[in-house]
Design a protein around this motif. Structure first.
Motif, PDB file in Angstrom:
ATOM      1  N   LEU A   5       0.829  -1.220   0.000  1.00  0.00           N
ATOM      2  CA  LEU A   5       0.000   0.000   0.000  1.00  0.00           C
ATOM      3  C   LEU A   5       0.856   1.260   0.000  1.00  0.00           C
ATOM      4  O   LEU A   5       0.349   2.363  -0.157  1.00  0.00           O
ATOM      5  N   ASN A   6       2.154   1.105   0.201  1.00  0.00           N
ATOM      6  CA  ASN A   6       3.019   2.260   0.443  1.00  0.00           C
ATOM      7  C   ASN A   6       4.181   2.266  -0.547  1.00  0.00           C
ATOM      8  O   ASN A   6       4.684   1.205  -0.925  1.00  0.00           O
ATOM      9  N   GLU A   7       4.591   3.469  -0.953  1.00  0.00           N
ATOM     10  CA  GLU A   7       5.704   3.592  -1.889  1.00  0.00           C
ATOM     11  C   GLU A   7       7.060   3.484  -1.203  1.00  0.00           C
ATOM     12  O   GLU A   7       8.087   3.357  -1.854  1.00  0.00           O
ATOM     13  N   GLY A   8       7.073   3.592   0.124  1.00  0.00           N
ATOM     14  CA  GLY A   8       8.357   3.734   0.812  1.00  0.00           C
ATOM     15  C   GLY A   8       9.045   2.420   1.142  1.00  0.00           C
ATOM     16  O   GLY A   8      10.249   2.382   1.357  1.00  0.00           O
ATOM     17  N   SER A  45       8.672   0.559   3.848  1.00  0.00           N
ATOM     18  CA  SER A  45       8.823   0.268   5.270  1.00  0.00           C
ATOM     19  C   SER A  45       7.442   0.021   5.884  1.00  0.00           C
ATOM     20  O   SER A  45       6.456   0.602   5.439  1.00  0.00           O
ATOM     21  N   PRO A  46       7.398  -0.830   6.930  1.00  0.00           N
ATOM     22  CA  PRO A  46       6.123  -0.981   7.639  1.00  0.00           C
ATOM     23  C   PRO A  46       5.716   0.342   8.289  1.00  0.00           C
ATOM     24  O   PRO A  46       6.565   1.207   8.544  1.00  0.00           O
ATOM     25  N   ALA A  47       4.438   0.492   8.561  1.00  0.00           N
ATOM     26  CA  ALA A  47       3.966   1.665   9.296  1.00  0.00           C
ATOM     27  C   ALA A  47       4.545   1.591  10.721  1.00  0.00           C
ATOM     28  O   ALA A  47       4.839   0.510  11.220  1.00  0.00           O
ATOM     29  N   THR A  74      -1.110   1.825  10.954  1.00  0.00           N
ATOM     30  CA  THR A  74      -1.280   0.905   9.819  1.00  0.00           C
ATOM     31  C   THR A  74      -1.300   1.687   8.513  1.00  0.00           C
ATOM     32  O   THR A  74      -1.817   2.810   8.463  1.00  0.00           O
ATOM     33  N   HIS A  75      -0.748   1.077   7.482  1.00  0.00           N
ATOM     34  CA  HIS A  75      -0.809   1.718   6.161  1.00  0.00           C
ATOM     35  C   HIS A  75      -2.237   1.751   5.614  1.00  0.00           C
ATOM     36  O   HIS A  75      -2.481   2.378   4.582  1.00  0.00           O
ATOM     37  N   ASP A 101      -4.424   3.287   7.181  1.00  0.00           N
ATOM     38  CA  ASP A 101      -4.840   4.657   7.536  1.00  0.00           C
ATOM     39  C   ASP A 101      -4.193   5.663   6.606  1.00  0.00           C
ATOM     40  O   ASP A 101      -3.441   6.562   7.025  1.00  0.00           O
ATOM     41  N   THR A 102      -4.482   5.494   5.344  1.00  0.00           N
ATOM     42  CA  THR A 102      -3.971   6.359   4.283  1.00  0.00           C
ATOM     43  C   THR A 102      -5.103   6.551   3.276  1.00  0.00           C
ATOM     44  O   THR A 102      -6.076   5.791   3.281  1.00  0.00           O
ATOM     45  N   PRO A 103      -4.979   7.535   2.415  1.00  0.00           N
ATOM     46  CA  PRO A 103      -6.005   7.689   1.378  1.00  0.00           C
ATOM     47  C   PRO A 103      -6.177   6.410   0.554  1.00  0.00           C
ATOM     48  O   PRO A 103      -7.314   6.030   0.230  1.00  0.00           O
ATOM     49  N   ALA A 128      -8.019   3.727   2.719  1.00  0.00           N
ATOM     50  CA  ALA A 128      -9.449   4.033   2.818  1.00  0.00           C
ATOM     51  C   ALA A 128     -10.157   3.740   1.499  1.00  0.00           C
ATOM     52  O   ALA A 128     -11.302   3.268   1.479  1.00  0.00           O
ATOM     53  N   HIS A 131      -3.370   6.662  -5.135  1.00  0.00           N
ATOM     54  CA  HIS A 131      -2.714   7.052  -3.882  1.00  0.00           C
ATOM     55  C   HIS A 131      -3.382   8.257  -3.225  1.00  0.00           C
ATOM     56  O   HIS A 131      -3.371   8.377  -2.008  1.00  0.00           O
ATOM     57  N   THR A 132      -3.920   9.179  -4.021  1.00  0.00           N
ATOM     58  CA  THR A 132      -4.576  10.336  -3.412  1.00  0.00           C
ATOM     59  C   THR A 132      -6.066  10.068  -3.165  1.00  0.00           C
ATOM     60  O   THR A 132      -6.710  10.824  -2.434  1.00  0.00           O
TER      61      THR A 132
END
Lengths: 381, 381, 381
Positions: free
Chosen positions: A40-43, A45-47, A52-53, A55-57, A60, A300-301
């Motif tokens: 879910l994340n570009e980075g 790394s774990p949240a 938690t990832h 909790d991102t746009p 959701a 992502h947004t």
């Protein structure tokens, strides 16, 4: 999914099949919660602990728009969503989400190919759509570097392999921003500089390319092949394109290269670009061979994507915008790209119709152009 | 103050006490109109003849939202507002505005401390709230430089003093952008470079720090102390952070330093960031240890602040956003930060609820996180 | 044209005559479709085969808002629009569009002067408005270079000619961004560097100026003349200002020059600025002598222009914003600048009134200031 009170013709145009001109194969393997969150994340790394990832746009958006595709209520909590995902199995999840996206053709960047990712053909069959391959030139370079012995052979093989792979492709793509940002010297490098860089390169060919002169040589070689074969050159910019900082992936930095390429007539397609979509729109406005999308920035947004697309619409000609999901790894991003493209464009069209700015006929025509028509023209589908 | 038709749980969450994690002490002295106007502006110059700094988004916001707190009608003209302010006296005005902000804890940057500014404890008692101190490392450096004799002592004292001050603080803060922008070399400087710079520095210790090698040494020393004590490091970016130009305070320029700091696990909190809040959001998305606020940009953009917060919400994880007023000098900016945070977040939540994007339960939960929960976790309050 | 339900005073203020403080002469010759399309675009190239520059925000805006001025239905198709344009003739089209713009004074950059462009006086008579001349310093430099023989004469003539032309002007204007971007060294160049550059310059005086030291000398000479005569200095930034890339026309890059100019008290007016209007607004906020508009970005972003103006309104003081159409070549851009300024400002005012942020009296007063009052003060009209 769309704003209410849209004229039927506009609604139909927004719901018509899309060409997803820039996506990646999604994963075929089953995903644990930890693995799903990482994707879910570009980075990478774990949240942080206690977060938690989801909790991102994007998180959701998955719960809102993908849960119903899997037969759940909207806003399903993450454990329920992931449990349903596991119950259905990756193959069925991919099939459901790819079909729900309403795409008639996927143009798939096969650069990150691996056994765990669907091939271009599998993306097509999964989504009941046509499929085409976009070849990533850095992947070709990596393959050639690992096979070649000496610099001259390496350079010959590079040209040959670019041509051979392009023969089966609908476009070439570069992720050069990941190497040194987009502010590279736009001129063709000299033969001497390229040979010297190639010699350094071949000292450790398993490493990813890190020689600016070679990166430029690769880019220009790709441009030559693209010109010969009438293919567009996709360039990843913005979100996720450069680890050294988002500002180094501002497509404005490409102006010199774009200008140098103009006489060749090679279409340049700027991918993603967020948060520099206005700069990308400017280039699409000012140069006849430049095209744009906001790609993975849509997913992502999420709920904020209408503003992103609205900024692209401020200056980009309607015949220069393309739809791409930029989807990566998760079939959810493929579906969400399509959902938010339709919602964001729908909101922009409704605002213009309500304000009396555009006619309904123009709005429908432009929706068809951006959703599929432009891609069919540019990629000669 | 909030959008109508919000679900009660969301409304309650928005009106719950905030943690203002990044503010400054406000002035305790009485202010003439000239002085008040100067403090409405970041530039430090009077408005041109025939104009007034009240004719700004912040000026209009003071008249709209602070006038009623002082018992006046909304939109009171500037002379009436200032006359009422004088009538009540600075102490009462501060008390009224700090309490009206609905803040349960102030984390106060005491760097600009002076007899005319409320201390952290006074901010707390004025606002009937808890208070914590954020130590500004450039202020420590200045204090040490003025006391030290030779370079070695200076460097030893700097480390000792950072540790000692951190022991009483909830966070460290840097305004390094003000010295040379945020594009500084992210590597630790060599001992030799630091000593040489320290010698130059001590030749005129009353001057503010202007040695890049020392600034980097100070930053890394602060990072070491923050790691040892489990404290976050706040970095001022964007609006007001760099006199040499807003572009030099783009937080994207910090990418290298942020990456270098990642293994240490020190939370990095990007403050203000305007107009580069999207770049800040990207960093908060991509790096697990990065947090963001838009700080004083809320009060300064006033009626335009919903767009600013909306852009932060496009990509920043919900567990990475913090509320900070960034208030400076005028207690009005403390109140206005809280007003516009609640209004802007309320508008964003209402838009997502109306569009069916989020559930009311999620909206309320996220409002609690951004308004106070995240700060309680990050600062261990 | 304006949002409904605006208070009468606000509506009247928005419809009051504007001062267009930054425009160019429009063409007097008849235009073929090919020529008209080229002028719809900043890039200077025809649209790709199968597409048209009418499929742009500006093209749609022409059909929506200019067609009725020429007696056609809104959204008239391009061939009908152009046929009507030809039928009326350029003189009548210019007269209709300039008058429809509701402008009481045009301040005209006469730099691109040519037989095919209306003069400042003709812009005035065409629009039933007053007219003033803004002299473009790069045009003066070109004229002087082509006349001068040796470097010393050239430099003397440059100073003399700047003074002479300024005597008849309401402002000086520079397009220095087009030469080398706005990140030029802000210091006055040394006499030696200027003389050396002048000698190189005079070797081929027909070429446009390409010597950074001379560009800086020209800029400072213009600043000196502006100071002596109490004239503002307009600086073109953003959209269309720099072929080498939009990022090089970011007005933030001017911070050093602006600061260096502050003691002289010369008003600096940043023109266009898109997509860096927030950076421009920041400079207008922080420096008492800086003013801003978004100029031709109004017409080019068309239906998207309310967002552009809204970003300027986030931070720019109300007494620092000006109305300029930035119109070029096509009288349509003059009319569209005025249409979208009124619509965008109207939308911003309505949003603030609906939210209870501003009083109607303030809204009306601010509309008058931005539309005309500020320009009358700054240019001493």
């Amino acid at each position: 999914m769309l704003p209410v009170d849209l004229p039927d013709t506009v609604r139909d145009a927004l719901l018509a099949p899309l060409v997803d001109h820039a996506c990646h194969g999604v994963r075929r393997d089953e995903l644990t919660r930890g693995r799903f969150e990482l994707l879910l994340n570009e980075g990478g790394s774990p949240a942080p602990p206690g977060t938690t990832h989801f909790d991102t746009p994007l998180g959701a958006a998955v719960r809102r728009w993908c849960a119903p595709v899997l037969g759940l209520e909207p806003h399903a909590p993450p454990p329920i969503y992931l449990s349903r995902r596991a119950e259905l199995g990756a193959a069925e999840v991919n099939r459901l989400l790819l079909r729900a996206s309403g795409v008639s053709a996927f143009l798939v960047d096969t650069g990150p190919e691996g056994a765990d990712l669907l091939t271009a053909a599998e993306m097509g069959s999964g989504g009941e759509a046509a499929a085409g391959e976009v070849v990533r030139i850095e992947q070709i370079e990596q393959d050639v570097a690992e096979m070649a012995g000496v610099a001259v052979d390496y350079l010959d093989s590079l040209g040959d392999e670019l041509s051979a792979r392009a023969a089966r492709a609908v476009a070439l793509k570069t992720v050069v921003a990941g190497l040194c940002g987009l502010g590279l010297d736009p001129a063709r490098p000299s033969r001497g500089a390229v040979l010297a860089a190639a010699n350094r390169r071949l000292a450790d060919p398993k490493q990813p390319l890190a020689e600016p002169a070679l990166a430029r040589h690769l880019l220009w070689s790709a441009a030559d092949v693209a010109r010969e074969r009438g293919l567009p050159l996709q360039i990843h910019a913005g979100l996720g394109a450069c680890d050294a900082g988002p500002h180094l992936a501002d497509p404005a930095l490409l102006t010199g290269f774009i200008r140098a390429l103009q006489p060749a007539g090679v279409p340049v397609v700027l991918l993603t670009c967020y948060p520099y979509q206005r700069q990308a729109a400017y280039l699409a406005h000012a140069f006849p061979h430049v095209y744009v999308d906001v790609g993975l920035a849509l997913a992502h947004t999420g709920a904020g994507s209408p503003r992103v697309l609205a900024e692209l619409l401020e200056l980009a000609p309607f015949h220069k915008q393309l739809y791409g999901s930029g989807c990566r790894e998760l079939a959810e991003t493929c579906h969400l790209g399509a959902v938010y493209f339709r919602r964001a464009l729908g909101a922009a069209l409704k605002a213009r119709l309500d304000a009396g700015e555009w006619s309904a006929a123009d709005a429908a025509r432009i929706a068809h152009m951006i959703g599929a028509g432009n891609a069919r023209r540019v990629y000669r589908l």
